[in-house]
Design an enzyme around this catalytic site. Structure first.
Site, PDB file in Angstrom:
ATOM      1  N   GLU A  64       0.722  -1.346  -0.045  1.00  0.00           N
ATOM      2  CA  GLU A  64      -0.046   0.141  -0.014  1.00  0.00           C
ATOM      3  C   GLU A  64       0.987   1.327  -0.006  1.00  0.00           C
ATOM      4  O   GLU A  64       0.365   2.234  -0.533  1.00  0.00           O
ATOM      5  CB  GLU A  64      -0.891  -0.066   1.036  1.00  0.00           C
ATOM      6  CG  GLU A  64      -1.954  -1.147   1.237  1.00  0.00           C
ATOM      7  CD  GLU A  64      -1.861  -2.219   1.704  1.00  0.00           C
ATOM      8  OE1 GLU A  64      -2.386  -3.265   1.994  1.00  0.00           O
ATOM      9  OE2 GLU A  64      -0.526  -2.640   2.269  1.00  0.00           O
ATOM     10  N   PHE A 126     -12.153  -6.306  13.755  1.00  0.00           N
ATOM     11  CA  PHE A 126     -11.230  -6.674  13.010  1.00  0.00           C
ATOM     12  C   PHE A 126     -10.540  -6.141  11.996  1.00  0.00           C
ATOM     13  O   PHE A 126     -11.381  -5.323  11.230  1.00  0.00           O
ATOM     14  CB  PHE A 126     -11.207  -8.219  12.413  1.00  0.00           C
ATOM     15  CG  PHE A 126     -10.440  -8.873  11.687  1.00  0.00           C
ATOM     16  CD1 PHE A 126      -9.074  -9.035  12.277  1.00  0.00           C
ATOM     17  CD2 PHE A 126     -10.526  -8.904  10.188  1.00  0.00           C
ATOM     18  CE1 PHE A 126      -8.272  -9.823  11.227  1.00  0.00           C
ATOM     19  CE2 PHE A 126      -9.385  -9.459   9.456  1.00  0.00           C
ATOM     20  CZ  PHE A 126      -8.213  -9.636  10.009  1.00  0.00           C
ATOM     21  N   GLN A 127      -9.067  -5.440  11.915  1.00  0.00           N
ATOM     22  CA  GLN A 127      -8.627  -4.648  11.138  1.00  0.00           C
ATOM     23  C   GLN A 127      -9.296  -3.403  11.233  1.00  0.00           C
ATOM     24  O   GLN A 127      -9.481  -2.496  10.099  1.00  0.00           O
ATOM     25  CB  GLN A 127      -8.692  -5.174   9.546  1.00  0.00           C
ATOM     26  CG  GLN A 127      -7.932  -6.253   9.461  1.00  0.00           C
ATOM     27  CD  GLN A 127      -7.613  -6.737   8.102  1.00  0.00           C
ATOM     28  OE1 GLN A 127      -8.645  -6.592   6.942  1.00  0.00           O
ATOM     29  NE2 GLN A 127      -6.532  -7.315   7.491  1.00  0.00           N
ATOM     30  N   LYS A 176     -17.614  -0.375   5.330  1.00  0.00           N
ATOM     31  CA  LYS A 176     -18.261  -1.607   4.593  1.00  0.00           C
ATOM     32  C   LYS A 176     -19.654  -1.397   4.297  1.00  0.00           C
ATOM     33  O   LYS A 176     -20.367  -1.477   3.206  1.00  0.00           O
ATOM     34  CB  LYS A 176     -17.736  -2.710   5.024  1.00  0.00           C
ATOM     35  CG  LYS A 176     -17.970  -3.742   4.032  1.00  0.00           C
ATOM     36  CD  LYS A 176     -17.397  -5.071   4.515  1.00  0.00           C
ATOM     37  CE  LYS A 176     -17.166  -6.152   3.423  1.00  0.00           C
ATOM     38  NZ  LYS A 176     -16.833  -7.362   3.751  1.00  0.00           N
ATOM     39  N   MET A 486      24.346   8.567   2.304  1.00  0.00           N
ATOM     40  CA  MET A 486      24.274   9.869   3.179  1.00  0.00           C
ATOM     41  C   MET A 486      24.465   9.791   4.647  1.00  0.00           C
ATOM     42  O   MET A 486      25.320  10.461   5.242  1.00  0.00           O
ATOM     43  CB  MET A 486      22.855  10.531   2.677  1.00  0.00           C
ATOM     44  CG  MET A 486      22.879  11.856   3.318  1.00  0.00           C
ATOM     45  SD  MET A 486      24.120  12.938   2.349  1.00  0.00           S
ATOM     46  CE  MET A 486      23.383  13.049   0.728  1.00  0.00           C
TER      47      MET A 486
END
Length: 579
Positions: A64, A126-127, A176, A486
């Protein structure tokens, strides 16, 4: 058949809205969105189901964060918001780095995130994460959708907010149940929020005073920032500079806003900018700064920055005026509009012939040179210049973050806008490859080249699978010095050479690894092989990776120590030790 063509073949011309998910996709279609970058998941699944017959292309990314970077780069190159999607919980939180990156750089991005059903929000389902709460500090605006009848218009509003005024990322969090609920409400054409106003012209009296100051200047300079590119004001900045004979310095995000092959170009200023650009800013008496936020990597110590200059600061966001550097003449408005106002208000050109000569002298005195001893490994600067010579002027260059990023902007000659795509304010390692994927979809027939470091490349190299699957013609040049370069340079300069967690000799053979993904891999070690190897990689019709093994001891110069005086830059290690 690629995923891209499979989705497009099923597209319909006009969508019949029967659910909140349909309304979301219809809003994207109405806004003219052509590409979406995302990763599927449970809470966002209804929206993905609505993509089945959508008139747009979904590109499944491997992670993602990469979806957000790809959308960011798409927005930079196209000028329209890039769109990314993720599911709830870890999907949404994985977007956050990319959203923070876009926020720092004022890049237009719309993120759509799935969310658990409304009736269990707040119950640690959940999630579940508080996506709007998490993203509020790193977005221009975000929305929690709570009505299927309104969700399409909410998505349209978020799209316009991402694009107009000062661009930035926006988020719409989609429970949802809202996307599953019935609705026949098709979204309208996207409109602004009633509370949002885009500044246009600056105050006429302020413009007149600023024009008078510029006309009376002995040492005028233009500082062209990223806002010139965002505001598509590159023609106006060039017209003003050429007509009135004013040297032009750019910020890193402003690369391409003024052609670097022009005699008035002083190139990029700041910590690793050219010595002559820094000298021009530090010795100016009037600075026309357009679309820049005067960040610390540009200014060094604010108290020593351009100490004698009156600052004419043009910015579309009033919050940036005098935030870091006090503006003598604040001009709030659209960059192109305000530059036209200044052009019309100028009573005469400044008498600056001696100043222009001085700027040319600095160019000669502090030229960007490097040594190539025969007994030392390949120099990274040489590789960058070699790729530049082999590619056309409109090539889009993306980078990760580190030494390779600095060498890319220092040794590539940028002449066109929207051809430089990098992570500036947040400094996100791994940005380069997913950015190249997003840029490839936005860049039409322009070549796309990505410069990465070995450490930076490791962070998102899984996206090679996406580039192979989609048959994307991108060329990745990894300047492999077996260090997080760096960090190693700073450890040598400021931590007595103690290398802790910066040595990357354990990195795998990247050319072989590219082949395992299905890309074409090349290894580059010698000067004599450089042109032929790079040309083969560029000619390959698909994703290629050049593992260029470069001098591990090479440092980036010029360099101004953090918080230092930009007039006191080091051109080499010995000079740095004296500062």
């Amino acid at each position: 058949m690629s995923e891209r063509s499979a989705v497009t073949e099923g597209a319909t011309e006009e969508r019949t809205v029967t659910s909140g998910a349909d309304a979301v996709v219809a809003a994207l279609e109405t806004a003219g969105v052509e590409h979406v970058f995302g990763v599927q998941g449970g809470a966002i699944m209804p929206v993905y189901d609505a993509f089945y017959d959508a008139a747009l292309t979904h590109v499944t990314m491997a992670h993602e964060q990469a979806a957000a970077h790809a959308a960011d780069a798409y927005g930079v190159v196209s000028g329209d918001p890039g769109v990314c999607m993720a599911t709830s919980g870890p999907g949404a939180t994985n977007l956050v780095t990319g959203l923070a990156d876009a926020d720092m750089d004022s890049d237009p991005v719309l993120a759509l995130t799935g969310q658990v059903p409304s009736n269990v929000v707040g119950n640690d389902a959940f999630q579940e994460t508080d996506t709007t709460g998490i993203t509020r500090p790193v977005t221009k605006a975000n929305f929690f959708a709570d009505d299927a009848d309104a969700v399409g218009d909410t998505v349209g509003e978020a799209f316009t907010l991402a694009r107009d005024g000062r661009p930035g990322p926006t988020v719409v969090d989609l429970p949802k149940d809202i996307t599953l609920n019935d609705t026949d409400r098709a979204p309208d054409q996207p409109e602004h929020s009633e509370n949002f106003e885009v500044p246009g012209a600056a105050d006429d009296e302020a413009v007149t005073a600023a024009a008078e100051a510029l006309a009376n200047a002995d040492c005028p300079v233009i500082l062209s920032g990223g806002g010139v590119v965002k505001g598509e004001a590159w023609d106006e900045i060039r017209s003003f500079a050429v007509e009135y004979g004013v040297p032009v310095v750019t910020t890193m995000p402003g690369l391409g806003s003024f052609p670097e092959d022009h005699t008035l170009a002083m190139e990029v200023a700041g910590m690793h900018g050219t010595g002559y650009a820094n000298m021009a800013l530090q010795h100016s008496d009037v600075m026309l700064a357009v679309g820049t936020r005067f960040d610390d990597r540009l200014t060094g110590g604010v108290e020593t920055f351009a100490p004698e200059a009156d600052i004419v600061h043009v910015d579309i966001d009033p919050a940036e005026i005098s935030k870091n550097v006090r503006a003598t003449h604040p001009l709030v408005g659209d960059a192109a509009t305000v530059l036209d106002q200044l052009h019309d208000a100028m009573p005469r050109a400044p008498d600056a012939s001696e100043w222009r000569e001085q700027c040319q002298t600095w160019k000669s005195e502090y030229s960007m040179d490097y040594e190539m001893p025969a007994n030392e490994p390949l120099k990274p600067q040489f590789v960058v210049e070699a790729v530049d010579k082999l590619t056309p002027d409109d090539t889009v260059v993306t980078t990760g973050v580190g030494q390779h990023q600095m060498w890319a902007f220092q040794y590539w000659t940028f002449t066109e806008p929207r051809t430089w795509v990098s992570s500036h304010g947040l400094g996100t390692m791994g940005y380069g490859l997913p950015a190249a994927i997003g840029a490839r979809f936005a860049a039409a027939d322009k070549p796309v080249v990505c410069f990465e470091g070995d450490g930076s490349f490791l962070m998102t190299l899984q996206e090679l699978a996406v580039a192979v699957r989609e048959h994307l013609d991108i060329t990745v040049i990894v300047l492999n010095n077996e260090y997080v370069g760096m960090v190693r340079q700073w450890q040598d300069a400021f931590f007595e050479g103690r290398h802790v967690a910066s040595e990357y000799s354990w990195v795998p053979d990247l050319a072989t690894l590219a082949g395992a993904f299905g890309a074409r891999g090349f290894r580059l070690d010698d000067y004599d092989e450089t042109e032929a190897t790079l040309q083969s990689a560029l000619d390959y019709d698909g994703p290629s990776v050049v593992d260029a093994h470069v001098d591990s001891e090479e440092d980036v110069y010029p360099m101004v120590p953090s918080g230092g005086d930009n007039a006191k830059f080091a051109m080499n290690e010995d000079q740095l030790e004296e500062l």
